[in-house]
Design a protein around this motif. Sequence first.
Motif, PDB file in Angstrom:
ATOM      1  N   LEU A   1       0.604   4.758  -0.744  1.00 41.86           N
ATOM      2  CA  LEU A   1      -0.204   4.280  -1.872  1.00 41.86           C
ATOM      3  C   LEU A   1      -1.613   3.880  -1.434  1.00 41.86           C
ATOM      4  O   LEU A   1      -2.480   3.622  -2.276  1.00 41.86           O
ATOM      5  CB  LEU A   1       0.482   3.084  -2.552  1.00 41.86           C
ATOM      6  CG  LEU A   1       1.808   3.403  -3.270  1.00 41.86           C
ATOM      7  CD1 LEU A   1       2.432   2.130  -3.817  1.00 41.86           C
ATOM      8  CD2 LEU A   1       1.586   4.420  -4.380  1.00 41.86           C
ATOM      9  N   GLU A   2      -1.860   3.841  -0.118  1.00 40.54           N
ATOM     10  CA  GLU A   2      -3.213   3.567   0.371  1.00 40.54           C
ATOM     11  C   GLU A   2      -4.129   4.771   0.155  1.00 40.54           C
ATOM     12  O   GLU A   2      -5.354   4.634   0.159  1.00 40.54           O
ATOM     13  CB  GLU A   2      -3.164   3.211   1.861  1.00 40.54           C
ATOM     14  CG  GLU A   2      -2.380   1.932   2.155  1.00 40.54           C
ATOM     15  CD  GLU A   2      -2.228   1.677   3.646  1.00 40.54           C
ATOM     16  OE1 GLU A   2      -2.870   2.418   4.438  1.00 40.54           O
ATOM     17  OE2 GLU A   2      -1.470   0.762   4.023  1.00 40.54           O
ATOM     18  N   VAL A   3      -3.542   5.938  -0.038  1.00 37.82           N
ATOM     19  CA  VAL A   3      -4.310   7.155  -0.325  1.00 37.82           C
ATOM     20  C   VAL A   3      -4.690   7.127  -1.804  1.00 37.82           C
ATOM     21  O   VAL A   3      -3.916   6.642  -2.640  1.00 37.82           O
ATOM     22  CB  VAL A   3      -3.455   8.411  -0.017  1.00 37.82           C
ATOM     23  CG1 VAL A   3      -4.214   9.694  -0.341  1.00 37.82           C
ATOM     24  CG2 VAL A   3      -3.007   8.381   1.440  1.00 37.82           C
ATOM     25  N   PRO A   4      -5.897   7.608  -2.194  1.00 39.26           N
ATOM     26  CA  PRO A   4      -6.253   7.659  -3.623  1.00 39.26           C
ATOM     27  C   PRO A   4      -5.134   8.289  -4.443  1.00 39.26           C
ATOM     28  O   PRO A   4      -4.603   9.346  -4.088  1.00 39.26           O
ATOM     29  CB  PRO A   4      -7.526   8.515  -3.632  1.00 39.26           C
ATOM     30  CG  PRO A   4      -8.158   8.244  -2.307  1.00 39.26           C
ATOM     31  CD  PRO A   4      -7.007   8.093  -1.346  1.00 39.26           C
ATOM     32  N   SER A   5      -4.761   7.619  -5.506  1.00 40.07           N
ATOM     33  CA  SER A   5      -3.576   8.025  -6.273  1.00 40.07           C
ATOM     34  C   SER A   5      -3.649   9.470  -6.755  1.00 40.07           C
ATOM     35  O   SER A   5      -2.631  10.171  -6.774  1.00 40.07           O
ATOM     36  CB  SER A   5      -3.380   7.085  -7.463  1.00 40.07           C
ATOM     37  OG  SER A   5      -4.493   7.144  -8.334  1.00 40.07           O
TER      38      SER A   5
ATOM     39  N   ILE B   1      -0.830  12.371  -6.617  1.00 39.13           N
ATOM     40  CA  ILE B   1      -0.366  13.018  -7.854  1.00 39.13           C
ATOM     41  C   ILE B   1      -0.535  14.523  -7.760  1.00 39.13           C
ATOM     42  O   ILE B   1       0.360  15.293  -8.135  1.00 39.13           O
ATOM     43  CB  ILE B   1      -1.140  12.449  -9.065  1.00 39.13           C
ATOM     44  CG1 ILE B   1      -0.767  10.980  -9.285  1.00 39.13           C
ATOM     45  CG2 ILE B   1      -0.855  13.261 -10.328  1.00 39.13           C
ATOM     46  CD1 ILE B   1      -1.683  10.248 -10.250  1.00 39.13           C
ATOM     47  N   SER B   2      -1.688  14.986  -7.259  1.00 37.47           N
ATOM     48  CA  SER B   2      -1.926  16.429  -7.115  1.00 37.47           C
ATOM     49  C   SER B   2      -0.918  17.058  -6.181  1.00 37.47           C
ATOM     50  O   SER B   2      -0.405  18.148  -6.443  1.00 37.47           O
ATOM     51  CB  SER B   2      -3.348  16.681  -6.595  1.00 37.47           C
ATOM     52  OG  SER B   2      -4.293  16.417  -7.595  1.00 37.47           O
ATOM     53  N   SER B   3      -0.625  16.381  -5.083  1.00 37.41           N
ATOM     54  CA  SER B   3       0.345  16.914  -4.134  1.00 37.41           C
ATOM     55  C   SER B   3       1.720  17.041  -4.775  1.00 37.41           C
ATOM     56  O   SER B   3       2.398  18.065  -4.639  1.00 37.41           O
ATOM     57  CB  SER B   3       0.422  16.012  -2.906  1.00 37.41           C
ATOM     58  OG  SER B   3       1.329  16.531  -1.957  1.00 37.41           O
ATOM     59  N   MET B   4       2.132  16.010  -5.503  1.00 40.33           N
ATOM     60  CA  MET B   4       3.455  16.048  -6.149  1.00 40.33           C
ATOM     61  C   MET B   4       3.501  17.099  -7.258  1.00 40.33           C
ATOM     62  O   MET B   4       4.485  17.824  -7.409  1.00 40.33           O
ATOM     63  CB  MET B   4       3.788  14.664  -6.724  1.00 40.33           C
ATOM     64  CG  MET B   4       4.090  13.618  -5.662  1.00 40.33           C
ATOM     65  SD  MET B   4       4.723  12.068  -6.355  1.00 40.33           S
ATOM     66  CE  MET B   4       3.226  11.324  -6.982  1.00 40.33           C
TER      67      MET B   4
ATOM     68  N   PHE C   1       6.911  14.805 -11.651  1.00 41.19           N
ATOM     69  CA  PHE C   1       6.198  13.892 -12.541  1.00 41.19           C
ATOM     70  C   PHE C   1       6.019  12.566 -11.810  1.00 41.19           C
ATOM     71  O   PHE C   1       6.932  12.105 -11.123  1.00 41.19           O
ATOM     72  CB  PHE C   1       6.991  13.666 -13.832  1.00 41.19           C
ATOM     73  CG  PHE C   1       7.154  14.911 -14.667  1.00 41.19           C
ATOM     74  CD1 PHE C   1       6.180  15.283 -15.575  1.00 41.19           C
ATOM     75  CD2 PHE C   1       8.285  15.715 -14.534  1.00 41.19           C
ATOM     76  CE1 PHE C   1       6.324  16.433 -16.345  1.00 41.19           C
ATOM     77  CE2 PHE C   1       8.440  16.865 -15.287  1.00 41.19           C
ATOM     78  CZ  PHE C   1       7.451  17.229 -16.199  1.00 41.19           C
ATOM     79  N   HIS C   2       4.838  11.949 -11.967  1.00 46.35           N
ATOM     80  CA  HIS C   2       4.611  10.665 -11.311  1.00 46.35           C
ATOM     81  C   HIS C   2       4.854   9.528 -12.306  1.00 46.35           C
ATOM     82  O   HIS C   2       4.937   9.739 -13.520  1.00 46.35           O
ATOM     83  CB  HIS C   2       3.212  10.577 -10.714  1.00 46.35           C
ATOM     84  CG  HIS C   2       2.096  10.599 -11.717  1.00 46.35           C
ATOM     85  ND1 HIS C   2       1.666  11.756 -12.346  1.00 46.35           N
ATOM     86  CD2 HIS C   2       1.316   9.595 -12.219  1.00 46.35           C
ATOM     87  CE1 HIS C   2       0.680  11.480 -13.166  1.00 46.35           C
ATOM     88  NE2 HIS C   2       0.441  10.173 -13.118  1.00 46.35           N
ATOM     89  N   VAL C   3       4.931   8.313 -11.765  1.00 48.76           N
ATOM     90  CA  VAL C   3       5.268   7.147 -12.576  1.00 48.76           C
ATOM     91  C   VAL C   3       4.234   6.051 -12.314  1.00 48.76           C
ATOM     92  O   VAL C   3       3.852   5.814 -11.166  1.00 48.76           O
ATOM     93  CB  VAL C   3       6.682   6.616 -12.232  1.00 48.76           C
ATOM     94  CG1 VAL C   3       7.056   5.448 -13.143  1.00 48.76           C
ATOM     95  CG2 VAL C   3       7.716   7.724 -12.344  1.00 48.76           C
ATOM     96  N   THR C   4       3.795   5.386 -13.386  1.00 47.20           N
ATOM     97  CA  THR C   4       2.859   4.265 -13.241  1.00 47.20           C
ATOM     98  C   THR C   4       3.486   3.000 -13.799  1.00 47.20           C
ATOM     99  O   THR C   4       4.443   3.046 -14.582  1.00 47.20           O
ATOM    100  CB  THR C   4       1.537   4.541 -13.982  1.00 47.20           C
ATOM    101  OG1 THR C   4       1.813   4.725 -15.376  1.00 47.20           O
ATOM    102  CG2 THR C   4       0.850   5.781 -13.440  1.00 47.20           C
TER     103      THR C   4
ATOM    104  N   LEU D   1       3.014  14.297   1.424  1.00 50.42           N
ATOM    105  CA  LEU D   1       2.195  13.103   1.259  1.00 50.42           C
ATOM    106  C   LEU D   1       1.583  12.681   2.591  1.00 50.42           C
ATOM    107  O   LEU D   1       0.466  12.138   2.621  1.00 50.42           O
ATOM    108  CB  LEU D   1       3.038  11.967   0.669  1.00 50.42           C
ATOM    109  CG  LEU D   1       3.639  12.235  -0.721  1.00 50.42           C
ATOM    110  CD1 LEU D   1       4.359  10.986  -1.235  1.00 50.42           C
ATOM    111  CD2 LEU D   1       2.578  12.677  -1.703  1.00 50.42           C
ATOM    112  N   ALA D   2       2.299  12.932   3.669  1.00 45.29           N
ATOM    113  CA  ALA D   2       1.749  12.616   4.996  1.00 45.29           C
ATOM    114  C   ALA D   2       0.515  13.470   5.263  1.00 45.29           C
ATOM    115  O   ALA D   2      -0.472  13.000   5.849  1.00 45.29           O
ATOM    116  CB  ALA D   2       2.808  12.851   6.069  1.00 45.29           C
ATOM    117  N   ASP D   3       0.545  14.732   4.816  1.00 37.03           N
ATOM    118  CA  ASP D   3      -0.633  15.602   4.951  1.00 37.03           C
ATOM    119  C   ASP D   3      -1.815  15.022   4.186  1.00 37.03           C
ATOM    120  O   ASP D   3      -2.946  14.980   4.690  1.00 37.03           O
ATOM    121  CB  ASP D   3      -0.328  17.006   4.418  1.00 37.03           C
ATOM    122  CG  ASP D   3       0.547  17.804   5.375  1.00 37.03           C
ATOM    123  OD1 ASP D   3       0.682  17.384   6.545  1.00 37.03           O
ATOM    124  OD2 ASP D   3       1.088  18.841   4.940  1.00 37.03           O
ATOM    125  N   ALA D   4      -1.557  14.576   2.952  1.00 34.43           N
ATOM    126  CA  ALA D   4      -2.630  14.004   2.137  1.00 34.43           C
ATOM    127  C   ALA D   4      -3.208  12.771   2.817  1.00 34.43           C
ATOM    128  O   ALA D   4      -4.435  12.576   2.854  1.00 34.43           O
ATOM    129  CB  ALA D   4      -2.104  13.664   0.741  1.00 34.43           C
TER     130      ALA D   4
END
Length: 696
Positions: free
Chosen positions: A277-281, A285-288, A295-298, A334-337
């Motif tokens: 979550l330290e990476v810009p959201s 989201i784009s990666s997922m 789908f992402h959740v807020t 996500l690790a790549d991002a």
Amino acid sequence: MTDSVNRQDFLFELGTEELPPKALRTLSQALEVGVIAGLNEAFKPHGDVMLGNAEFMSYAAPRRLALLIKDLPLKVPGTINIISGPPVQIAFDEQGNPSKALEGFARKCGTTVENLQDINGKMSFSQSLPAKAIADELPAIIENALSKLPIPKRMRWGASRTEFVRPVKWLVMLLGDQVIESEILGLKAGRNTRGHRFHYNHEITLNQANEYLENLESVGWVIADFEERREKIRAQVESEGAAINGIAQIDEDLLDEVTALNEWPVALTGRFDDRFLEVPSQALISSMKEHQKYFHVTDSNGQLMPFFITIANIESTDPAQVIAGNEKVIRPRLADAAFFFETDKKRTLESRIEDLKSIVFQQELGTLHDKAVRVAVLAKHIAAQLGQDQDKAERAAMLAKTDLMTDMVYEFTDLQGLMGYHYALNDGEDEGVALAQNEQYMPRFAGDELPQSEPGIAVALADRLDTLTGLFGINQPPTGSKDPFALRRASLGVLRIIVERQLNLDLEDLIQVAANSYTDLPAKEGLVTRITDFMLDRFRAWYDDEGIATEVYLAVHALRPTRPLEFNQRVQAVSHIRTLEEAAALAAANKRVANILSKQEGDIASSVSETLLQEEAEKALAAAVADKATQLQPLIAQGDFKAVLEQLAELRPVVDKFFDDVMVMADNEAIRNNRLALLKQLRNLFLGVADISVLS
């Protein structure tokens, strides 16, 4: 014609390998349209009556395209087809012998002159067409509809010469309980469909066409109805989000795509490490979304939660294992991002400006670095015109494309601009300069939000105007439906920003500054005028969408105001004046004045001599025009064109009286010229806003 005809349900299903998910819905809709067109042609001229009670239902799933037509008439009724030929008066010569035209018409119809008859003054041939079974027509109708599907590139498979979007596997053609014997795309028609690839990978025999949906779902584990499947996924995803006290964010395009990927959808929730979550959201989201179709959740504050919702194509007896598998897959993504983000931050955006020299913007217009320099000049000029900070606008423009050189944007291209914003903040850039990195692309589409920051507005305008100027300058404007560089959209973006942000900017001035930054444009002659006219023409579609009459736009366009804000103020004023009862009379009077003035040779004086005013009506009009000219000056200076036209509407009685009582084209030349000068003054008052004679 009554509807007492025999009807049956008709089912067509084409089984295939997995169809392209982003094209599935389009293919399904196009198939239905094609079949309906074919049936209308077959039942011509009785299509509306014969097909009026038929119900068309198209179905689409990853491995099938299907169409069920309920209550399809079994027979195409017989008809009499009348073919019209030459008129009777030229069909025979003076001796009553058939003319060559008539003989040629008879040969074309495959008959003799004796079989032709006079119908409504034309020699015609009546051709009886017998009734025919719709079962005999359906294979050709289906085959024709399939051949017209919007498939950019068809493929072949095996040794077959057959072509389709994907290899075909089975074919169902049922009319009621009868198979329509036929062969389409190399497949023989039958009554067997197939179930889910994993849950029920077997044939399912259909006894009746109307058993299709129920048997597929209850036996085959397939929900064939695209819309039903789509809403089922939506409900499941929303439920999964609520179960973790979050709000599932449903992107409609992603929803369509996962609907096209699954025959038996089951939503499952997985989790990823909080450290990501330290990476810009938006990067997460784009990666997922792009790679995994998640789908992402807020939370209730709109902050990204460390969860994702995936759609499985099976109802697993061990869903925890499916979830664990997805969590294992998403972790390295996500690790790549996160790695890209940390690596990119090690270099400032400023240090990447030089790298822009390696990227060609357009072969004849130079590199991205060349473009950045040009945009910076124009953005600085725009800021100066608006009384804003010129240095910030220039700085924002020079950095504007540098995030294209980062690893994150290289991997996730849709993050361009957004990552520029985050990297600019990391570099310690001014907040407005950072915001401009993302706002330069606004609006991205019709109805999208506009840039808010001053540097963002300047760069968004300058970037689009530079592109327009360069491409028009090398003779690459949009042509017809072709607009590869989206110049129409760029123009609308400029107009929206200027109008909705209330910016007093002149298009010709901005385009001239943009053109001055180019050293050698082959089409520089008249360039500013061509681009300005092109952009002002975009207003027509804008006002069509707003429901403003075309003649209102034309009334303002006739004056060609080059400040979009002023153009819009004039249009709104004219649109308002049309609602007043004086509008029609004033428009007609303006039309009359314009016609009178246009017929005069030589120049018409601008001043009116009071001593030459003879009639009371013309004296009253001269006084009223003089008074209005004085009253309107401050309103025009303020751009309050609505108030200007409301004031001018008060002239209606005196204008009507003038035309009732005064002969403009008097015999006395001096009096005539004086009256023409008065009409010129009257018309010029209205032309201060628009040419309202166009409204007549």
